[in-house]
Design a protein around this motif. Sequence first.
Motif, PDB file in Angstrom:
ATOM      1  N   TYR A   1      -9.778   0.390 -10.928  1.00  0.00           N
ATOM      2  CA  TYR A   1      -9.237  -0.405 -10.130  1.00  0.00           C
ATOM      3  C   TYR A   1      -7.972   0.032  -9.597  1.00  0.00           C
TER       4      TYR A   1
ATOM      5  N   LYS B   1      -6.978 -10.658 -13.017  1.00  0.00           N
ATOM      6  CA  LYS B   1      -6.329 -10.668 -11.762  1.00  0.00           C
ATOM      7  C   LYS B   1      -6.922 -12.334 -11.361  1.00  0.00           C
TER       8      LYS B   1
ATOM      9  N   LEU C   1      -7.304 -10.120   5.687  1.00  0.00           N
ATOM     10  CA  LEU C   1      -8.685  -9.432   6.169  1.00  0.00           C
ATOM     11  C   LEU C   1      -8.607  -9.781   7.819  1.00  0.00           C
TER      12      LEU C   1
ATOM     13  N   ALA D   1      -0.347  -3.814  11.221  1.00  0.00           N
ATOM     14  CA  ALA D   1      -0.418  -3.318   9.823  1.00  0.00           C
ATOM     15  C   ALA D   1       0.847  -3.174   8.930  1.00  0.00           C
TER      16      ALA D   1
ATOM     17  N   ASN E   1       0.735  -6.732   7.756  1.00  0.00           N
ATOM     18  CA  ASN E   1       0.158  -6.785   6.414  1.00  0.00           C
ATOM     19  C   ASN E   1       0.755  -6.393   5.020  1.00  0.00           C
TER      20      ASN E   1
HETATM   21  C1  HEM Z   1      -3.788  -3.097   7.342  1.00  0.00           C
HETATM   22  C2  HEM Z   1      -4.410  -3.586   6.271  1.00  0.00           C
HETATM   23  C3  HEM Z   1      -3.902  -3.705   4.890  1.00  0.00           C
HETATM   24  C4  HEM Z   1      -2.665  -3.105   4.599  1.00  0.00           C
HETATM   25  C5  HEM Z   1      -1.444  -2.666   5.373  1.00  0.00           C
HETATM   26  C6  HEM Z   1      -2.533  -3.834   3.265  1.00  0.00           C
HETATM   27  C7  HEM Z   1      -1.508  -3.319   2.311  1.00  0.00           C
HETATM   28  C8  HEM Z   1      -1.178  -3.599   1.041  1.00  0.00           C
HETATM   29  C9  HEM Z   1      -0.182  -3.148   0.264  1.00  0.00           C
HETATM   30  C10 HEM Z   1       1.030  -2.606   0.742  1.00  0.00           C
HETATM   31  C11 HEM Z   1      -0.580  -3.645  -1.108  1.00  0.00           C
HETATM   32  C12 HEM Z   1       0.249  -3.583  -2.310  1.00  0.00           C
HETATM   33  C13 HEM Z   1       1.083  -4.766  -2.428  1.00  0.00           C
HETATM   34  C14 HEM Z   1       1.533  -4.979  -3.946  1.00  0.00           C
HETATM   35  O1  HEM Z   1       1.196  -4.549  -5.153  1.00  0.00           O
HETATM   36  O2  HEM Z   1       2.521  -5.709  -4.352  1.00  0.00           O
HETATM   37  C15 HEM Z   1      -1.630  -4.341  -1.110  1.00  0.00           C
HETATM   38  C16 HEM Z   1      -2.535  -4.688  -1.963  1.00  0.00           C
HETATM   39  C17 HEM Z   1      -3.661  -5.427  -1.900  1.00  0.00           C
HETATM   40  N1  HEM Z   1      -4.539  -5.609  -0.776  1.00  0.00           N
HETATM   41 FE1  HEM Z   1      -4.158  -4.958   1.040  1.00  0.00          FE
HETATM   42  N2  HEM Z   1      -3.533  -4.382   2.828  1.00  0.00           N
HETATM   43  C18 HEM Z   1      -4.192  -4.412   3.744  1.00  0.00           C
HETATM   44  C19 HEM Z   1      -5.602  -4.851   3.845  1.00  0.00           C
HETATM   45  C20 HEM Z   1      -6.382  -5.537   2.919  1.00  0.00           C
HETATM   46  C21 HEM Z   1      -7.563  -6.262   3.117  1.00  0.00           C
HETATM   47  C22 HEM Z   1      -8.476  -6.256   4.149  1.00  0.00           C
HETATM   48  C23 HEM Z   1      -7.949  -6.760   1.532  1.00  0.00           C
HETATM   49  C24 HEM Z   1      -8.890  -7.595   1.331  1.00  0.00           C
HETATM   50  C25 HEM Z   1      -9.437  -8.566   2.051  1.00  0.00           C
HETATM   51  C26 HEM Z   1      -6.728  -6.449   0.852  1.00  0.00           C
HETATM   52  C27 HEM Z   1      -6.671  -6.822  -0.601  1.00  0.00           C
HETATM   53  C28 HEM Z   1      -5.663  -6.354  -1.492  1.00  0.00           C
HETATM   54  C29 HEM Z   1      -5.623  -6.477  -2.776  1.00  0.00           C
HETATM   55  C30 HEM Z   1      -6.717  -7.112  -3.397  1.00  0.00           C
HETATM   56  C31 HEM Z   1      -4.377  -6.116  -2.995  1.00  0.00           C
HETATM   57  C32 HEM Z   1      -3.807  -6.094  -4.592  1.00  0.00           C
HETATM   58  C33 HEM Z   1      -3.942  -4.807  -5.435  1.00  0.00           C
HETATM   59  C34 HEM Z   1      -3.131  -5.293  -6.634  1.00  0.00           C
HETATM   60  O3  HEM Z   1      -3.887  -5.633  -7.645  1.00  0.00           O
HETATM   61  O4  HEM Z   1      -2.066  -5.279  -6.840  1.00  0.00           O
HETATM   62  N3  HEM Z   1      -5.820  -5.554   1.603  1.00  0.00           N
HETATM   63  N4  HEM Z   1      -2.261  -4.202  -0.003  1.00  0.00           N
END
Ligand code: HEM
Length: 121
Positions: A5, A65, A76, A110, A113
């Motif tokens: 993970y 989680k 998404l 981006a 996001n």
């Molecule tokens: C441009 C697209 C995306 C960007 C820039 C982005 C950015 C990020 C960042 C910076 C984190 C870390 C945040 C943190 O740990 O507090 C994160 C975590 C996460 N993202 Fe994204 N994300 C994107 C797209 C997606 C998509 C499409 C999904 C699923 C539908 C997704 C699912 C997740 C999940 C499940 C985590 C949590 C990971 C954890 O357990 O800490 N992300 N994302």
Amino acid sequence: MNLVYDLFVIAHLLGMAAIVGGYGAVYFGSGEARVSEVMVWGARAQIITGIILVGMAESIDSLGKDPDHAKLGVKLVVALAVAAAAEIGRGKAKRGEFVPALTHVAGLLAILNVVVAAAWN
Ligand code: HEM
């Protein structure tokens, strides 16, 4: 399973860096806001790694989680818009057509996001 993970979280963060860093490089570097190959691959990586993270978080109890579906739904949709803008912008750039707006849409969405990921608790 925690390690697997975490590896996907790292890949997810590197994908984010590719899009946002790639955007910064084309925007501030060349002065011409063309979508780069790095941004396109980053956008693809975010969708793939994001969906894998959600799948793992939902199905593996020991990870502990509890994903927020509304937040992930928004991420998404935004990520699909980022990828669409990046793919179209890159395709046009390859044919010699230059649409800076598509680069800005991909880069700024981006960043949106990243804000959603970090600030939506
Ligand atoms: C441009 C697209 C995306 C960007 C820039 C982005 C950015 C990020 C960042 C910076 C984190 C870390 C945040 C943190 O740990 O507090 C994160 C975590 C996460 N993202 Fe994204 N994300 C994107 C797209 C997606 C998509 C499409 C999904 C699923 C539908 C997704 C699912 C997740 C999940 C499940 C985590 C949590 C990971 C954890 O357990 O800490 N992300 N994302």
